[in-house]
Design a protein around this motif. Structure first.
Motif, PDB file in Angstrom:
ATOM      1  N   ASN A  27       0.809  -1.222   0.000  1.00  0.00           N
ATOM      2  CA  ASN A  27       0.000   0.000   0.000  1.00  0.00           C
ATOM      3  C   ASN A  27       0.840   1.269   0.000  1.00  0.00           C
ATOM      4  OD1 ASN A  27       0.936  -0.574   2.612  1.00  0.00           O
ATOM      5  ND2 ASN A  27      -0.676   0.658   3.552  1.00  0.00           N
ATOM      6  N   LEU A  28       2.170   1.152   0.123  1.00  0.00           N
ATOM      7  CA  LEU A  28       3.037   2.326   0.136  1.00  0.00           C
ATOM      8  C   LEU A  28       3.568   2.674  -1.248  1.00  0.00           C
ATOM      9  CD1 LEU A  28       5.173   1.457   3.320  1.00  0.00           C
ATOM     10  CD2 LEU A  28       3.100   2.848   3.195  1.00  0.00           C
ATOM     11  N   TYR A  29       3.295   1.830  -2.236  1.00  0.00           N
ATOM     12  CA  TYR A  29       3.803   2.041  -3.596  1.00  0.00           C
ATOM     13  C   TYR A  29       2.649   2.268  -4.561  1.00  0.00           C
ATOM     14  CZ  TYR A  29       8.478   0.540  -2.165  1.00  0.00           C
ATOM     15  OH  TYR A  29       9.707   0.450  -1.571  1.00  0.00           O
ATOM     16  N   SER A  30       2.922   3.059  -5.585  1.00  0.00           N
ATOM     17  CA  SER A  30       1.927   3.330  -6.620  1.00  0.00           C
ATOM     18  C   SER A  30       1.908   2.191  -7.634  1.00  0.00           C
ATOM     19  CB  SER A  30       2.236   4.656  -7.308  1.00  0.00           C
ATOM     20  OG  SER A  30       1.378   4.864  -8.408  1.00  0.00           O
ATOM     21  N   SER A  31       0.772   2.029  -8.295  1.00  0.00           N
ATOM     22  CA  SER A  31       0.644   0.987  -9.322  1.00  0.00           C
ATOM     23  C   SER A  31       1.175   1.450 -10.668  1.00  0.00           C
ATOM     24  CB  SER A  31      -0.825   0.580  -9.468  1.00  0.00           C
ATOM     25  OG  SER A  31      -1.629   1.704  -9.796  1.00  0.00           O
TER      26      SER A  31
ATOM     27  N   ARG B 137       7.735   4.712 -12.586  1.00  0.00           N
ATOM     28  CA  ARG B 137       8.966   3.960 -12.783  1.00  0.00           C
ATOM     29  C   ARG B 137       9.111   2.860 -11.738  1.00  0.00           C
ATOM     30  NH1 ARG B 137      14.008   7.678 -12.778  1.00  0.00           N
ATOM     31  NH2 ARG B 137      13.071   8.282 -10.787  1.00  0.00           N
ATOM     32  N   PRO B 138       9.759   1.763 -12.119  1.00  0.00           N
ATOM     33  CA  PRO B 138      10.004   0.692 -11.134  1.00  0.00           C
ATOM     34  C   PRO B 138      10.880   1.208  -9.995  1.00  0.00           C
ATOM     35  CG  PRO B 138      10.365  -0.096 -13.362  1.00  0.00           C
ATOM     36  CD  PRO B 138      10.202   1.388 -13.468  1.00  0.00           C
ATOM     37  N   SER B 139      10.533   0.809  -8.792  1.00  0.00           N
ATOM     38  CA  SER B 139      11.261   1.278  -7.611  1.00  0.00           C
ATOM     39  C   SER B 139      12.391   0.314  -7.266  1.00  0.00           C
ATOM     40  CB  SER B 139      10.300   1.385  -6.422  1.00  0.00           C
ATOM     41  OG  SER B 139       9.875   0.085  -6.036  1.00  0.00           O
ATOM     42  N   ILE B 140      13.203   0.737  -6.313  1.00  0.00           N
ATOM     43  CA  ILE B 140      14.188  -0.181  -5.734  1.00  0.00           C
ATOM     44  C   ILE B 140      13.429  -1.223  -4.916  1.00  0.00           C
ATOM     45  CG2 ILE B 140      16.180  -0.358  -4.204  1.00  0.00           C
ATOM     46  CD1 ILE B 140      16.835   2.533  -4.872  1.00  0.00           C
TER      47      ILE B 140
END
Length: 521
Positions: A45-49, A52-55
């Motif tokens: 829930n802390l990341y967007s769908s 750019r790809p995150s670490i």
């Protein structure tokens, strides 16, 4: 023959990073024992769908764990070590030709995305649950202590402020109980036609405490430590609880350094019960927890408290008979003086300090041959004032000196002080690296997590560790016997030994090893 290692070109070989890490390396054992993929569900829930790809969040958490495991207190140094250390790269899943994450990315995620998410607390709780599943925690005896951690705050940038503190939950309920008891006592005196007992007539403003304290400008959340025998300065206080079976840390809580050890104690026991379902029957702590609030809370939770008693009567030694010289009868609620006179419950103070008063009869005291040693300056009768929750305190005081008390206090010394020593020397707990209670809590959680993981790897195989544990508990038995020569004679040896050596284990074959070892000795 002298040989010189002259510079030469290194050979180019095709190899796998997995081949370069020893099979018995600590990080290999951690990777094979713990599946960190549970972190994805906790940060989803802390990341967007989109975007750019995150670490990889697992990589970020593992980087922070490496700092605690290998006592690296600088993030710049940590990234330099990851750059050149093959085992670190293997643990993080970063190949030789891949670039490691930038230090600023770690800071941004920790101070931004993960901030106020309770992520690190959830990861710590997951490790504790793994220890529960591995039967490394029984939850019967919890030992607790606290340690001060030097804050990253200047001693010279300070401000003197006046703060006002209201009563906590215990004091609010205590005020209600004291007033109710005082009312019932007055009613009883009115019915019997006796003189009404005295009491405090102050309003409730006394419950608001006003005090002057020194605050830090650079880190306002820290507290100024000024205790005898302690280094003065700004510190944080790490309250830590351990299970007595293997010393697994079950709870970590951080407060400013000027908070008393006992303040959050009962609430943290409740948290451990609710979070992990521990059936806590006994606790052990030092004199810093010998307060009525703690004893009453343990009594309400139906927990035995092995708590070292403070010497609160030092100022009265050699002058008059202290309250400890008077014998208390719980059924009749009376005290008996050294001469056999009775002190009855006469009044209760409902003011700032909630106390029960017990008074003897005037004519008995005036004619007593021990008056000069008991109340030489008093023209009336001897009166002793005790804590409102003295009954709860007496229950735990009766346990002092018992065999179980000595064993519990020995385990407290081993696990509480031992864990703090290991964490400060080897797991990044000597000083704080960041400011604010939440940041210090995260540091303490990772330090405790590192120690728990090591114990999980070492003690997870109980069959392989059984002989060592038997010898360890035998050493505790020998220690207690040498300290008190009649220790074994005072207890029933066979039942005590069976319980002493087999209590932590549910595996029946292991008991045979202990009994064989006991027979050979």
């Amino acid at each position: 023959m002298l040989r010189k290692n002259t510079k030469k070109e290194f050979e180019t070989r095709i190899c796998n990073l997995d081949d370069l890490v020893p099979q018995n390396h600590l990080l290999r054992k951690i990777s094979s024992t713990i599946d960190f993929s549970f972190i994805y569900d906790k940060v989803k829930n802390l990341y967007s769908s989109t975007g750019r790809p995150s670490i990889d969040p697992v990589v970020l958490v593992k980087i922070m764990l490496l700092a605690a495991l290998y006592n690296i207190n600088s993030e710049r140094k940590l990234m330099e070590e990851i750059q050149v250390n093959l085992a670190y790269r293997w643990f993080l899943g970063i190949d030789l030709n891949e670039k490691i994450p930038d230090r600023t990315s770690l800071c941004k995620n920790r101070n931004g995305r993960f901030k106020n998410s309770n992520l690190f607390q959830e990861i710590f709780d997951t490790i504790v649950k793994l220890c529960l599943e591995s039967n490394l925690i029984d939850g019967k005896l919890i030992v607790t202590d606290s340690t001060h951690i030097k804050a990253d705050a200047s001693k010279h940038k300070v401000e003197i402020v006046t703060v006002y503190e209201g009563p906590n939950e215990y004091n609010r309920k205590l005020d209600v109980r004291a007033r109710a008891l005082a009312y019932n006592l007055r009613e009883a005196y009115e019915k019997s036609g006796k003189k009404k007992p005295g009491g405090s007539k102050k309003d409730e403003e006394y419950m608001i405490k006003e005090k002057v304290q020194t605050n830090s400008i650079t880190d306002p959340e820290t507290g100024y430590l000024n205790r005898p025998g302690k280094t003065k300065g700004f510190h944080y206080l790490n309250h830590q609880s351990q299970d007595s079976k293997y010393g697994i840390i079950t709870d970590v809580h951080v407060t400013p350094g000027n908070v008393n050890d006992f303040i959050p104690y009962i609430d943290r026991l409740k948290v451990q019960r609710e979070k992990f379902g521990l059936q806590i029957d006994e606790v052990a702590a030092d004199t810093g927890y010998d307060f009525p609030e703690v004893h009453y809370g343990l009594d309400q939770l139906k927990i035995k408290g092995y708590i070292a008693k403070k010497d609160t009567e030092e100022k009265d030694k050699g002058k008059v008979f202290p309250p400890s010289k008077f014998e208390y009868n719980e059924k009749s609620d009376i005290y008996t003086c050294p001469d056999g006179k009775i002190l009855s419950f006469t009044s209760v103070n409902t003011g700032k300090y909630k106390k029960r008063s017990y008074t003897a009869k005037k004519h008995e005291c005036q004619n007593c041959h021990l008056k000069e040693e008991c109340c030489p300056t008093s023209k009336g009768a001897r009166r002793i004032v005790v804590s409102f929750d003295r009954k709860s305190m007496n229950k735990n005081y009766k346990l002092i000196g018992t065999h179980r008390y000595k064993e519990a206090m020995a385990l407290r010394k081993i696990y509480c002080e031992g864990n703090f020593g290991i964490m400060k020397e080897n797991h990044n707990l000597r000083i704080t690296r960041r400011r604010g209670i939440q940041n210090v809590l995260d540091q303490c959680l990772f330090s405790a997590m590192a120690l728990n993981i090591k114990k999980l790897l070492k003690y997870g195989n109980q069959l392989g560790y059984a002989c060592y544990m038997a010898l360890y508990r035998l050493c505790v038995l020998i220690y207690l016997t040498l300290k008190e020569p009649n220790y074994i004679n005072n207890c029933n040896l066979v039942p005590f030994s069976l319980e002493f050596f087999t209590r932590p284990y549910n595996c029946v074959p292991l008991r045979n090893y202990y009994l064989l070892l006991l027979f050979l000795l």
